[in-house]
Scaffold this motif. Structure first.
Motif, PDB file in Angstrom:
ATOM      1  N   GLY A   1      12.611 -38.063 -32.723  1.00 32.21           N
ATOM      2  CA  GLY A   1      13.177 -38.037 -34.169  1.00 32.21           C
ATOM      3  C   GLY A   1      12.739 -36.816 -34.863  1.00 32.21           C
ATOM      4  N   ALA A   2      11.667 -36.371 -34.671  1.00 31.52           N
ATOM      5  CA  ALA A   2      11.400 -35.044 -35.539  1.00 31.52           C
ATOM      6  C   ALA A   2      12.012 -33.701 -34.820  1.00 31.52           C
ATOM      7  CB  ALA A   2       9.739 -35.027 -35.602  1.00 31.52           C
ATOM      8  N   GLU A   3      12.405 -32.739 -35.827  1.00 35.88           N
ATOM      9  CA  GLU A   3      12.928 -31.497 -35.362  1.00 35.88           C
ATOM     10  C   GLU A   3      11.795 -30.858 -34.830  1.00 35.88           C
ATOM     11  OE1 GLU A   3      16.777 -29.232 -36.888  1.00 35.88           O
ATOM     12  OE2 GLU A   3      15.101 -28.380 -37.565  1.00 35.88           O
ATOM     13  N   LYS A   4      11.918 -29.921 -33.667  1.00 36.21           N
ATOM     14  CA  LYS A   4      11.082 -28.960 -33.324  1.00 36.21           C
ATOM     15  C   LYS A   4      11.553 -27.600 -33.263  1.00 36.21           C
ATOM     16  CE  LYS A   4       7.908 -32.135 -32.336  1.00 36.21           C
ATOM     17  NZ  LYS A   4       6.679 -32.349 -33.099  1.00 36.21           N
ATOM     18  N   TRP A   5      12.785 -27.281 -32.608  1.00 34.14           N
ATOM     19  CA  TRP A   5      13.498 -26.217 -32.969  1.00 34.14           C
ATOM     20  C   TRP A   5      14.749 -26.275 -33.496  1.00 34.14           C
ATOM     21  CZ3 TRP A   5      11.258 -21.256 -31.694  1.00 34.14           C
ATOM     22  CH2 TRP A   5       9.887 -21.442 -31.151  1.00 34.14           C
ATOM     23  N   ALA A   6      15.426 -25.244 -33.873  1.00 37.43           N
ATOM     24  CA  ALA A   6      16.976 -25.307 -34.257  1.00 37.43           C
ATOM     25  C   ALA A   6      17.522 -23.893 -34.011  1.00 37.43           C
ATOM     26  CB  ALA A   6      17.152 -25.486 -35.680  1.00 37.43           C
ATOM     27  N   ILE A   7      18.628 -24.071 -33.241  1.00 37.99           N
ATOM     28  CA  ILE A   7      19.414 -22.797 -32.886  1.00 37.99           C
ATOM     29  C   ILE A   7      20.802 -22.730 -33.623  1.00 37.99           C
ATOM     30  CG2 ILE A   7      20.370 -21.334 -31.103  1.00 37.99           C
ATOM     31  CD1 ILE A   7      18.313 -23.014 -29.358  1.00 37.99           C
ATOM     32  N   GLY A   8      21.082 -21.806 -34.371  1.00 38.53           N
ATOM     33  CA  GLY A   8      22.403 -21.851 -34.851  1.00 38.53           C
ATOM     34  C   GLY A   8      22.785 -20.438 -35.531  1.00 38.53           C
TER      35      GLY A   8
END
Length: 636
Positions: free
Chosen positions: A532-539
């Motif tokens: 439930g915790a974000e580690k990486w984001a691509i956008g």
């Protein structure tokens, strides 16, 4: 593990004005630190003192003594408070002054999500908790700081002066009333320590005063109020031949009977062990007759023979039936054949207000709890519209055209004898193992409702898909938290696969993230999470302001790892590249192996390489030359 033996001196005030705290803003804490074997601990030690509210949910004071010196026996003594030499953590404890911390009967600290949740308002007489931490180990249990009144000079006590209190050593005449708060008693004791007490009722909603008579009454007389607060002596009646009233209970034994030609009105209980023959009306709160109650008047719904609470009661229209009237209107009649006639709505076996003409309770797992059963029998020779029948195998109903319909077969399938289904098909909620609507021959596969406003599909007795009341769809989960939540566990680590078969070589497979906001926000993002915790984001559009950039975000440390802006500039570890390749940090080039010369020709003109001897070289299109002068040949 440490033990602590201490001596604690603290006075906690439970009055609104804490005048005594003008003379002290510290408390002295003396203690001895021992290990599990009872031996003194060698100093120094880091000791933290924290004062909390009674529940330990609101921090009021925090002070730390770093490297506190201990004597050879592990003893120490500190002063906690304004004149202490420790370091106070005002950011955590709200920087409350000493008086506010120990003020009772007022607001002490406002809400703080981290250190005081919820806000703390103290009550009179309330304690505080002192928590001691030695070398990062919290000592348990917390110490209790109890309230004790204290004053050097007290002009008032909780707002009352000395004239508000009475000290009696003998007889005393008081000019005002005596008041006992909190339902306390007024007691009259004898020499043997027994007493008679008077106390106000808990449910009292208004003040009452009764005035005693001037003189004593005669033998056997009792006190009676005139309804205006004056008490007088009266003789308790034992017989009434005509007229009269009684405010208490009336009891007639089994050897007597009660015959009344007029009306009986009692504001309390009427108990008759014998017979009661009443030609008029019977009014009262309750009535109990062990032998029988005979009422000679038939009455009506508007004027019941036995009346309870105005126009509610029982009556008989002919002597062969029994009617129940409510507010002057017939609601239930039982005739001499045992037939019941309801007028209005009725509930049976449930305390709920009926929402239908007949409201029945739900069944339970207990045997015999079904709200309605139909015994098996023979079908009527002539079908009657609206009838429901059971022949021991099937259940039938007869429609408005006097056509008998079979409701269900032994397999539980709906049977319409070739008719088309119209209207609504209602099914049971069911479970994943026994869905309310299942496939014929496969009872653990079908459609069911796991909760109100939710629908789910199960196969092999296991839920596979659910749509909840918020419209969230869950696959592999019973609690979707987004519009589509797909969950897998165990060895099934591929939750879903998107597979396409392009019709031509020019067709491509595309996954589309479409932000329809328009100008000002183009951001689309793929979030890579763990538990439930974000580690990486691509956008794209990293600032959500309509910027046409592409980014890779490291949410574990809150840093931009790669960004390509609208100019095509590439930034590594920076969100604002200003050249074609902008690196915030170091760049490493692996040196070539000893004697290993890479190719240098027109296809890799201007390429760079690092020799085994760590010299930086540039390809000029045919030869590797030293980057520092652009001419000296490089030897790898």
């Amino acid at each position: 593990m440490w033990k602590i033996i201490l001596s604690l001196a603290i006075t906690l005030f439970s009055v609104s004005s804490l005048a005594a705290l003008l003379y002290s803003d510290t408390l002295t804490f003396e203690g001895q630190l021992l290990d599990d074997n009872g031996d003194p601990i060698a100093g120094p030690a880091d000791v933290k003192f924290q004062i909390y509210n009674p529940n330990g949910t609101c921090l009021l004071y925090e002070e730390t003594y770093s490297a506190l010196a201990l004597d050879s026996k592990g003893n120490f003594a500190v002063k906690i408070g304004g004149s202490g030499t420790g370091t106070r953590n005002t950011a955590a404890d709200g920087n409350l002054n000493w008086k506010t911390i120990f003020q009772n009967g007022s607001s002490v600290r406002t809400y703080d999500a981290t250190y005081c949740n919820p806000a703390y308002s103290s009550s009179l007489g309330e304690i505080r908790k002192l928590r001691v931490t030695v070398n990062a180990t919290v000592l348990t249990p917390d110490f209790t700081l109890s309230p004790a009144p204290s004053a050097s000079v007290a002009e008032t006590l909780q707002g009352k002066t000395a004239s508000d209190f009475v000290t009696i050593s003998g007889n005393a005449n008081l000019s005002g009333p005596i008041q006992f708060d909190n339902y306390n008693e007024l007691r009259f004791s004898n020499a043997a320590s027994y007493y008679v007490g008077f106390r106000a009722p808990i449910g009292l909603s208004a003040s009452n005063v009764w005035e005693l008579p001037l003189t004593d009454g005669a033998n056997g007389q009792v006190l009676k109020t005139n309804g205006a607060g004056a008490l007088g002596w009266v003789t308790f009646p034992t017989n009434y031949s005509s007229g009269g009233s009684m405010g208490g209970n009336l009891f007639i034994t089994a050897s007597n009977s009660l015959t009344v030609s007029g009306r009986i009105w009692t504001s309390s209980d009427l108990t008759v062990d014998g017979n009661a023959n009443i030609a008029g009306l019977l009014y009262g709160n309750t009535g109990y007759f062990s032998s029988g109650l005979e009422v000679s008047s038939y009455g009506s719904a508007a004027t019941p023979s036995v009346m309870v609470g105005g126009t509610n009661g029982l009556y008989s229209t002919s002597g062969n039936d029994l009617g129940f009237g409510v507010f002057g209107t017939e609601r239930l009649t039982i005739d001499n054949s045992g037939m019941f006639k309801f007028i209005g709505k009725a509930s049976i076996g449930t305390a709920a207000n009926p929402s239908a003409t007949l409201h029945l309770p739900g069944s339970t797992t207990a045997a015999g709890s079904a709200p309605l059963k139909i015994n098996s029998g023979t079908l009527m020779s002539t079908a009657e519209a609206g009838a429901i029948e059971y022949d021991g195998t099937y259940l039938y109903y007869t429609d408005g055209g006097s056509v008998r319909r079979q409701l269900a077969s032994t397999t539980g399938l709906v049977s319409k004898a070739g008719d088309s289904m119209t209207g609504v098909l209602g099914i049971q909620s069911g479970t994943a193992a026994t869905p309310g609507l299942s496939v014929s021959g496969d009872s653990d596969t079908g459609l069911y409702a796991p909760a109100a406003n939710s629908i789910a599909l199960s196969t092999l007795g296991t839920q596979r898909l659910v749509i909840n009341g918020s419209g969230y769809v869950g696959i592999g989960t019973t609690a979707p938290s987004t519009l589509l939540t797909v969950s897998s566990s165990g060895t099934a680590l591929t939750p879903f696969t998107i597979q396409t078969n392009p019709a031509a070589s020019t067709n491509i497979s595309t996954i589309v993230l479409n932000n329809t906001h328009g100008a000002g926000n183009w951001q689309n993002q793929i979030s890579l999470q763990s538990a439930g915790a974000e580690k990486w984001a691509i956008g794209n559009d990293s600032t959500a302001t309509g910027s046409n950039d592409f980014f890779i975000w490291d949410n574990a440390v809150g840093a931009m790892r790669l960004l390509i802006n609208t100019n095509g500039y590439v930034g590594i570890n920076t969100a604002t590249p200003s050249v074609e390749l902008d690196i915030n940090g170091l760049m490493r080039i692996t040196r070539q192996g000893s004697g290993s010369t890479p190719n240098c020709n027109g296809s890799n003109d201007s390429a760079i390489a690092l020799t085994y001897g760590r010299k930086l070289c540039v390809c000029n299109g045919s030869t590797w030359v030293n980057a520092s002068d652009g001419s000296t040949a490089c030897t790898f």
